[in-house]
Design a protein around this motif. Structure first.
Motif, PDB file in Angstrom:
ATOM      1  N   ASP A  89       0.473  -0.928   0.288  1.00 54.97           N
ATOM      2  CA  ASP A  89      -0.405  -0.049   0.248  1.00 54.97           C
ATOM      3  C   ASP A  89       0.596   1.606  -0.239  1.00 54.97           C
ATOM      4  N   GLY A  90       2.217   1.111   0.169  1.00 53.52           N
ATOM      5  CA  GLY A  90       3.215   2.120  -0.383  1.00 53.52           C
ATOM      6  C   GLY A  90       3.622   2.716   1.294  1.00 53.52           C
ATOM      7  N   THR A  91       2.965   2.257   2.250  1.00 55.99           N
ATOM      8  CA  THR A  91       4.109   2.722   3.318  1.00 55.99           C
ATOM      9  C   THR A  91       4.826   1.803   3.527  1.00 55.99           C
ATOM     10  N   ARG A  92       6.293   2.421   4.497  1.00 60.60           N
ATOM     11  CA  ARG A  92       7.588   2.431   4.692  1.00 60.60           C
ATOM     12  C   ARG A  92       7.999   2.398   5.776  1.00 60.60           C
ATOM     13  N   TYR A  93       8.713   1.474   6.370  1.00 59.01           N
ATOM     14  CA  TYR A  93       9.691   1.931   7.439  1.00 59.01           C
ATOM     15  C   TYR A  93      11.087   1.752   7.646  1.00 59.01           C
ATOM     16  N   LEU A  94      11.679   2.118   8.504  1.00 60.68           N
ATOM     17  CA  LEU A  94      13.240   2.589   7.525  1.00 60.68           C
ATOM     18  C   LEU A  94      13.587   1.570   8.871  1.00 60.68           C
ATOM     19  N   VAL A  95      14.184   0.965   9.550  1.00 65.21           N
ATOM     20  CA  VAL A  95      15.487  -0.024  10.274  1.00 65.21           C
ATOM     21  C   VAL A  95      16.954   0.637  10.605  1.00 65.21           C
ATOM     22  N   THR A  96      17.010   1.282  11.841  1.00 64.09           N
ATOM     23  CA  THR A  96      17.770   2.134  11.736  1.00 64.09           C
ATOM     24  C   THR A  96      18.602   1.014  13.137  1.00 64.09           C
ATOM     25  N   SER A  97      18.438  -0.265  13.655  1.00 61.99           N
ATOM     26  CA  SER A  97      19.311  -1.317  14.240  1.00 61.99           C
ATOM     27  C   SER A  97      19.988  -1.650  14.043  1.00 61.99           C
ATOM     28  N   ASN A  98      20.650  -1.679  13.068  1.00 55.54           N
ATOM     29  CA  ASN A  98      21.982  -2.455  12.665  1.00 55.54           C
ATOM     30  C   ASN A  98      22.744  -0.895  12.584  1.00 55.54           C
ATOM     31  N   ARG A  99      22.332   0.738  12.828  1.00 57.44           N
ATOM     32  CA  ARG A  99      23.655   1.262  12.610  1.00 57.44           C
ATOM     33  C   ARG A  99      24.029   1.574  14.332  1.00 57.44           C
ATOM     34  N   THR A 100      23.515   0.984  15.859  1.00 61.78           N
ATOM     35  CA  THR A 100      24.072   0.562  17.109  1.00 61.78           C
ATOM     36  C   THR A 100      23.920  -0.925  17.633  1.00 61.78           C
ATOM     37  N   ALA A 101      23.948  -2.098  16.475  1.00 57.49           N
ATOM     38  CA  ALA A 101      24.292  -2.549  16.961  1.00 57.49           C
ATOM     39  C   ALA A 101      25.825  -2.848  16.960  1.00 57.49           C
ATOM     40  N   ARG A 102      26.512  -4.230  18.083  1.00 56.92           N
ATOM     41  CA  ARG A 102      27.393  -4.412  18.071  1.00 56.92           C
ATOM     42  C   ARG A 102      28.265  -5.689  16.825  1.00 56.92           C
ATOM     43  N   PHE A 103      29.472  -4.996  16.394  1.00 54.74           N
ATOM     44  CA  PHE A 103      29.535  -6.509  15.538  1.00 54.74           C
ATOM     45  C   PHE A 103      30.621  -7.488  15.974  1.00 54.74           C
TER      46      PHE A 103
END
Length: 144
Positions: A89-103
């Protein structure tokens, strides 16, 4: 004869070992070249949700689990990836958890989004090396 063979082998291996050690010293500190981030969704996520990652040095692969929920595997520079998910339907989401995760170089960092339809932001549960859960609040944000 055995002692002579050992001395000869040690004499031949010493320059090789020295070259390897000096090459490692010149290379500097070890830095991992690939970060691994796996984005999963809980059972409340719609089956028609699709996710993609983009960015310089980012590789991604979108698949589905057995229940039909999206699974996004991001490798390369996962911490700098732009991860977006969209509904038909065009609803978009942005994921930010990869920027704060510890790798860590030894295992992938897994994230599970607790999806709630109609909410402006949702929580992501991060698992570092499969052992420790870290709750990253408002890290799955609706942008449209």
């Amino acid at each position: 004869m055995t002692r002579r063979a050992r001395i000869t082998a040690a004499g031949l291996l010493a320059p090789v070992a020295g070259a390897v050690l000096s090459g490692a010293a010149l290379a500097g500190p070890f830095t991992p070249t690939a970060e691994k981030f796996i984005l999963n969704f809980d059972m409340f996520a719609p089956a028609d949700l699709s996710c993609a990652a983009s960015g310089e040095g980012v590789r991604s692969k979108a698949t589905r689990d057995l229940a039909g929920k999206p699974v996004l595997r991001v490798t390369g520079k996962a911490s700098s990836a732009d991860i977006t998910c969209a509904l038909p339907d065009g609803t978009r989401y942005l994921v930010t958890s990869n920027r704060t995760a510890r790798f860590t170089p030894s295992a992938a960092t897994e994230a599970t989004v607790t999806f709630q339809r109609g909410q402006p932001a949702m929580t992501t549960v991060l698992r570092v090396q499969g052992r420790r859960d870290v709750y990253d609040f408002k890290s799955f944000v609706r942008v449209d």
